[in-house]
Each structure stands twice: as C-alpha cells, then as structure tokens.
Scaffold this motif. Sequence first.
Motif, PDB file in Angstrom:
ATOM      1  N   HIS A  64       0.843  -1.187   0.000  1.00 50.97           N
ATOM      2  CA  HIS A  64       0.000   0.000   0.000  1.00 50.97           C
ATOM      3  C   HIS A  64       0.879   1.237   0.000  1.00 50.97           C
ATOM      4  O   HIS A  64       1.421   1.619   1.027  1.00 50.97           O
ATOM      5  CB  HIS A  64      -0.909  -0.009   1.226  1.00 50.97           C
ATOM      6  CG  HIS A  64      -2.141   0.814   1.010  1.00 50.97           C
ATOM      7  ND1 HIS A  64      -2.113   1.978   0.293  1.00 50.97           N
ATOM      8  CD2 HIS A  64      -3.433   0.632   1.391  1.00 50.97           C
ATOM      9  CE1 HIS A  64      -3.343   2.487   0.249  1.00 50.97           C
ATOM     10  NE2 HIS A  64      -4.162   1.683   0.913  1.00 50.97           N
ATOM     11  N   ASN A  67      -2.752   6.868  -0.788  1.00 47.96           N
ATOM     12  CA  ASN A  67      -3.753   7.375   0.171  1.00 47.96           C
ATOM     13  C   ASN A  67      -3.201   7.879   1.496  1.00 47.96           C
ATOM     14  O   ASN A  67      -3.874   7.802   2.518  1.00 47.96           O
ATOM     15  CB  ASN A  67      -4.804   6.285   0.446  1.00 47.96           C
ATOM     16  CG  ASN A  67      -5.532   5.872  -0.818  1.00 47.96           C
ATOM     17  OD1 ASN A  67      -5.364   6.508  -1.850  1.00 47.96           O
ATOM     18  ND2 ASN A  67      -6.334   4.823  -0.745  1.00 47.96           N
ATOM     19  N   ARG A 116       0.307  -0.078  -4.908  1.00 49.26           N
ATOM     20  CA  ARG A 116      -0.719   0.923  -5.238  1.00 49.26           C
ATOM     21  C   ARG A 116      -0.186   2.303  -4.875  1.00 49.26           C
ATOM     22  O   ARG A 116       0.340   2.502  -3.776  1.00 49.26           O
ATOM     23  CB  ARG A 116      -1.981   0.596  -4.432  1.00 49.26           C
ATOM     24  CG  ARG A 116      -2.969   1.710  -4.297  1.00 49.26           C
ATOM     25  CD  ARG A 116      -4.273   1.250  -3.648  1.00 49.26           C
ATOM     26  NE  ARG A 116      -5.317   1.274  -4.654  1.00 49.26           N
ATOM     27  CZ  ARG A 116      -6.608   1.568  -4.402  1.00 49.26           C
ATOM     28  NH1 ARG A 116      -7.024   1.796  -3.175  1.00 49.26           N
ATOM     29  NH2 ARG A 116      -7.487   1.602  -5.374  1.00 49.26           N
ATOM     30  N   PHE A 161     -15.192   9.992  -4.911  1.00 50.67           N
ATOM     31  CA  PHE A 161     -14.540   9.388  -3.739  1.00 50.67           C
ATOM     32  C   PHE A 161     -13.246  10.163  -3.523  1.00 50.67           C
ATOM     33  O   PHE A 161     -12.163   9.623  -3.549  1.00 50.67           O
ATOM     34  CB  PHE A 161     -14.276   7.899  -4.026  1.00 50.67           C
ATOM     35  CG  PHE A 161     -14.113   7.045  -2.797  1.00 50.67           C
ATOM     36  CD1 PHE A 161     -15.218   6.580  -2.109  1.00 50.67           C
ATOM     37  CD2 PHE A 161     -12.853   6.699  -2.323  1.00 50.67           C
ATOM     38  CE1 PHE A 161     -15.074   5.781  -0.976  1.00 50.67           C
ATOM     39  CE2 PHE A 161     -12.701   5.905  -1.200  1.00 50.67           C
ATOM     40  CZ  PHE A 161     -13.818   5.444  -0.530  1.00 50.67           C
ATOM     41  N   ASN A 184      -7.590   3.039 -11.410  1.00 47.76           N
ATOM     42  CA  ASN A 184      -8.757   2.944 -10.521  1.00 47.76           C
ATOM     43  C   ASN A 184      -9.364   4.321 -10.284  1.00 47.76           C
ATOM     44  O   ASN A 184      -8.697   5.327 -10.314  1.00 47.76           O
ATOM     45  CB  ASN A 184      -8.347   2.337  -9.177  1.00 47.76           C
ATOM     46  CG  ASN A 184      -9.447   2.449  -8.114  1.00 47.76           C
ATOM     47  OD1 ASN A 184      -9.313   3.191  -7.158  1.00 47.76           O
ATOM     48  ND2 ASN A 184     -10.530   1.737  -8.288  1.00 47.76           N
ATOM     49  N   GLN A 185     -10.594   4.270  -9.977  1.00 50.44           N
ATOM     50  CA  GLN A 185     -11.501   5.274  -9.408  1.00 50.44           C
ATOM     51  C   GLN A 185     -12.482   5.815 -10.426  1.00 50.44           C
ATOM     52  O   GLN A 185     -12.106   6.347 -11.465  1.00 50.44           O
ATOM     53  CB  GLN A 185     -10.779   6.466  -8.743  1.00 50.44           C
ATOM     54  CG  GLN A 185     -11.808   7.370  -8.090  1.00 50.44           C
ATOM     55  CD  GLN A 185     -11.332   8.070  -6.841  1.00 50.44           C
ATOM     56  OE1 GLN A 185     -10.465   7.578  -6.153  1.00 50.44           O
ATOM     57  NE2 GLN A 185     -11.940   9.195  -6.543  1.00 50.44           N
ATOM     58  N   ASP A 186     -13.740   5.651 -10.049  1.00 52.00           N
ATOM     59  CA  ASP A 186     -14.868   6.245 -10.785  1.00 52.00           C
ATOM     60  C   ASP A 186     -15.014   5.704 -12.204  1.00 52.00           C
ATOM     61  O   ASP A 186     -15.528   6.407 -13.071  1.00 52.00           O
ATOM     62  CB  ASP A 186     -14.747   7.778 -10.808  1.00 52.00           C
ATOM     63  CG  ASP A 186     -15.213   8.395  -9.495  1.00 52.00           C
ATOM     64  OD1 ASP A 186     -16.347   8.097  -9.083  1.00 52.00           O
ATOM     65  OD2 ASP A 186     -14.439   9.158  -8.877  1.00 52.00           O
ATOM     66  N   GLY A 207     -13.920  -0.639  -7.297  1.00 50.86           N
ATOM     67  CA  GLY A 207     -14.160  -0.743  -5.873  1.00 50.86           C
ATOM     68  C   GLY A 207     -15.643  -0.864  -5.575  1.00 50.86           C
ATOM     69  O   GLY A 207     -16.192  -1.946  -5.429  1.00 50.86           O
ATOM     70  N   ARG A 208     -16.320   0.291  -5.525  1.00 48.79           N
ATOM     71  CA  ARG A 208     -17.724   0.306  -5.097  1.00 48.79           C
ATOM     72  C   ARG A 208     -18.638  -0.497  -6.003  1.00 48.79           C
ATOM     73  O   ARG A 208     -19.582  -1.122  -5.538  1.00 48.79           O
ATOM     74  CB  ARG A 208     -18.200   1.763  -4.982  1.00 48.79           C
ATOM     75  CG  ARG A 208     -17.572   2.495  -3.809  1.00 48.79           C
ATOM     76  CD  ARG A 208     -17.705   3.984  -3.956  1.00 48.79           C
ATOM     77  NE  ARG A 208     -16.908   4.460  -5.100  1.00 48.79           N
ATOM     78  CZ  ARG A 208     -16.955   5.683  -5.585  1.00 48.79           C
ATOM     79  NH1 ARG A 208     -17.772   6.569  -5.050  1.00 48.79           N
ATOM     80  NH2 ARG A 208     -16.188   6.031  -6.602  1.00 48.79           N
ATOM     81  N   TYR A 235     -19.466  -0.568   5.972  1.00 45.09           N
ATOM     82  CA  TYR A 235     -18.688  -1.136   7.091  1.00 45.09           C
ATOM     83  C   TYR A 235     -19.604  -1.833   8.088  1.00 45.09           C
ATOM     84  O   TYR A 235     -19.307  -1.915   9.262  1.00 45.09           O
ATOM     85  CB  TYR A 235     -17.890  -0.031   7.799  1.00 45.09           C
ATOM     86  CG  TYR A 235     -16.869   0.627   6.903  1.00 45.09           C
ATOM     87  CD1 TYR A 235     -15.655   0.020   6.635  1.00 45.09           C
ATOM     88  CD2 TYR A 235     -17.135   1.866   6.314  1.00 45.09           C
ATOM     89  CE1 TYR A 235     -14.721   0.618   5.813  1.00 45.09           C
ATOM     90  CE2 TYR A 235     -16.203   2.479   5.486  1.00 45.09           C
ATOM     91  CZ  TYR A 235     -14.998   1.855   5.236  1.00 45.09           C
ATOM     92  OH  TYR A 235     -14.075   2.450   4.422  1.00 45.09           O
TER      93      TYR A 235
HETATM   94  C1  LIG Z   1     -15.833   0.556   1.898  1.00 39.21           C
HETATM   95  C2  LIG Z   1     -14.537   0.950   1.248  1.00 39.21           C
HETATM   96  C3  LIG Z   1     -13.326   0.669   1.865  1.00 39.21           C
HETATM   97  C4  LIG Z   1     -12.117   1.011   1.258  1.00 39.21           C
HETATM   98  N1  LIG Z   1     -10.942   0.695   1.877  1.00 39.21           N
HETATM   99  C5  LIG Z   1      -9.761   0.981   1.262  1.00 39.21           C
HETATM  100  C6  LIG Z   1      -8.524   0.624   1.859  1.00 39.21           C
HETATM  101  O1  LIG Z   1      -8.471   0.050   2.948  1.00 39.21           O
HETATM  102  N2  LIG Z   1      -7.374   0.925   1.199  1.00 39.21           N
HETATM  103  C7  LIG Z   1      -7.407   1.554  -0.017  1.00 39.21           C
HETATM  104  O2  LIG Z   1      -6.361   1.807  -0.602  1.00 39.21           O
HETATM  105  N3  LIG Z   1      -8.567   1.907  -0.600  1.00 39.21           N
HETATM  106  C8  LIG Z   1      -9.729   1.638   0.000  1.00 39.21           C
HETATM  107  N4  LIG Z   1     -10.906   2.014  -0.591  1.00 39.21           N
HETATM  108  C9  LIG Z   1     -10.847   2.747  -1.866  1.00 39.21           C
HETATM  109  C10 LIG Z   1     -10.981   1.795  -3.037  1.00 39.21           C
HETATM  110  O3  LIG Z   1      -9.859   0.921  -3.093  1.00 39.21           O
HETATM  111  C11 LIG Z   1     -11.063   2.549  -4.361  1.00 39.21           C
HETATM  112  O4  LIG Z   1      -9.863   3.255  -4.579  1.00 39.21           O
HETATM  113  C12 LIG Z   1     -12.222   3.541  -4.366  1.00 39.21           C
HETATM  114  O5  LIG Z   1     -13.422   2.892  -3.957  1.00 39.21           O
HETATM  115  C13 LIG Z   1     -12.392   4.165  -5.761  1.00 39.21           C
HETATM  116  O6  LIG Z   1     -12.692   3.171  -6.719  1.00 39.21           O
HETATM  117  P1  LIG Z   1     -14.203   3.021  -7.256  1.00 39.21           P
HETATM  118  O7  LIG Z   1     -14.588   4.357  -7.861  1.00 39.21           O
HETATM  119  O8  LIG Z   1     -14.151   1.913  -8.278  1.00 39.21           O
HETATM  120  O9  LIG Z   1     -15.059   2.685  -6.076  1.00 39.21           O
HETATM  121  C14 LIG Z   1     -12.129   1.679   0.001  1.00 39.21           C
HETATM  122  C15 LIG Z   1     -13.348   1.968  -0.617  1.00 39.21           C
HETATM  123  C16 LIG Z   1     -14.544   1.619  -0.011  1.00 39.21           C
HETATM  124  C17 LIG Z   1     -15.848   1.945  -0.705  1.00 39.21           C
END
Ligand SMILES: Cc1cc2nc3c(=O)[nH]c(=O)nc-3n(C[C@H](O)[C@H](O)[C@H](O)COP(=O)(O)O)c2cc1C
Length: 253
Positions: A64, A67, A116, A161, A184-186, A207-208, A235
């Motif tokens: 990791h 972030n 990452r 996000f 990644n993201q969105d 992710g989501r 959560y």
């Molecule tokens: C419930 C939840 C928990 C997450 N926990 C972590 C985490 O522990 N470490 C991390 O790097 N990203 C975490 N993320 C971020 C996701 O890895 C991802 O970067 C983020 O959801 C954006 O991608 P998406 O638009 O496809 O959802 C979390 C996201 C969600 C929704």
Amino acid sequence: LSRPDVIGMTPLSSSATRAPYHKEPNPYGEARAATLDDIARVQDDYATAARNAIRAGFDGVQLHGANGYLIDQFLRDGTNHRDDDYGGSPENRIRFMRESVARVADAIGAGRTGIRLSPNGETQGADDSDPASVFVPAAAALDALGIAFLELREQGPDGTFGKSDVPKLSPEIRKVFKGPLVLNQDYDGAGAQADLDSGVADAIAFGRKYIANPDLVERLRQGAPLNQDDPKTWYSKGREGYTDYPALETQDA
Ligand SMILES: Cc1cc2nc3c(=O)[nH]c(=O)nc-3n(C[C@H](O)[C@H](O)[C@H](O)COP(=O)(O)O)c2cc1C
C-alpha cells in the motif's frame, strides 16, 4: 495516519506530522519520525508479512503506497521533511518505497509483487508540491524492479470518492512503467474500455461497483444495468451490504 488508542503506540511516519480528520476531536496522533533502525525493522516486517501471505495461500502481495499511508508519507514533500537519505530530493523520497518493494520482491518474487500509488491530489493529509517530479521517477524505479503490476488510484475533477484538479499522471507514468498498469476510481464499463483501448491502462480496478454487483464482470460484458452501492452498509456487520446485493439471474427471476 493511525490512532494511538487503537494501535497502542505512537504512529510512525517519515516525519512528525499529524493527519487531518473531518471533525474534532482528531483521533489521529502526531507521528514519530522513523529512525534508520525503524526503517530497517519496517522493511523486515514487509518481507515477513509477504512470506506469510504466500504461505497462507495468496497468489501475491500488493504494497500500500497510496492514500497517505506510510510509503506515501515518504514519497510526498508535504509529509516528508527529512534531511537524511530518505528525504529531500525525489530520489531520496523514493528510496523507502524502492527498498521496501525490493525486499518484498526478494522474499516472494517480483512476479508476485505489486504496489498501489495515488499520485494526484491530496489524500488524508498527504500531498506533493510537484507530483510528476516524484511519481514519474518512482514509477521508473518500479519498472526497473520488474514487479507484477502497478496500480494507480487517480482522482478526477468530478471524483465521487475524493476529487482533484491536479492532472492525472497515468499518461506520464505509462511512458516509464512498461509492466501491467492498473487504473482505478470512478470507472464505468465504457470508461474502462476506453482506457484499455487507448493503451493508458492494461487493466481497471473497481471498488464500489464490485461491492454492489457480485457479477460485475458479467454485467459489464452484457452492458446490463448495475446495482448502486449503499454507503450506509460499507462497514456494517453481518451479511447486509456484503452478500445481499442481487446477481442478474435472481433479479431477472
Ligand atoms: C468501503 C470501502 C473501503 C475502502 N478501503 C480501502 C482501503 O483500505 N485501502 C485503499 O487503498 N482503498 C480503500 N478504498 C478505496 C478503493 O480501493 C477505491 O480506490 C475507491 O473505492 C475508488 O474506486 P471506485 O470508484 O471503483 O469505487 C475503500 C473503498 C470503499 C468503498
């Protein structure tokens, strides 16, 4: 970025900084700047943890480095105020990441090691005054290590996000990192396909949408509508929010 009341000790960082929190009181403690002994011990821990993961049956390990977590705290000049070999120039700020990844690669094989990063914009108090100056050479250093993949979490100006107007660095990173690049993201299906087609990414991480769609791949393949995730159950405890999102066949039925 950790809570002394949870970990039972003062958190470690590149420098003595304190992560922000969205309300008071801020539960994050002020970190202690890692000594060279701390750095060596943490890198031993990375190698041990990676070996244990493989022993437990995992295919590989992703460090990791995104972030605002420890590796990110070393990379960015907003959190790294050191004046030794691990701070100052981009080359020095990259050192902790490069050595840590190399240790994991030595322990389990570069082909099982990924990382990452989140190069653009502020996340959890970590930011850089000139992201390209550190993240592009960081990606080049990862390329030289021959790791399995590099994943970038990138915020766009309309991100849902976290968002940022700082330009995404994936096009620049693509030029120096020749291995598999995961973005990644969105993303939705069309956006993912566009970035695969342009060659800026080799894969897209969701992710989501994966939280809410147990059959996400099949839905994207068919162009089927997606379930919307419910942040209230992200959560939660028990099955709610984990195993109760419907798959296509149950929805059709
Ligand atoms: C419930 C939840 C928990 C997450 N926990 C972590 C985490 O522990 N470490 C991390 O790097 N990203 C975490 N993320 C971020 C996701 O890895 C991802 O970067 C983020 O959801 C954006 O991608 P998406 O638009 O496809 O959802 C979390 C996201 C969600 C929704």
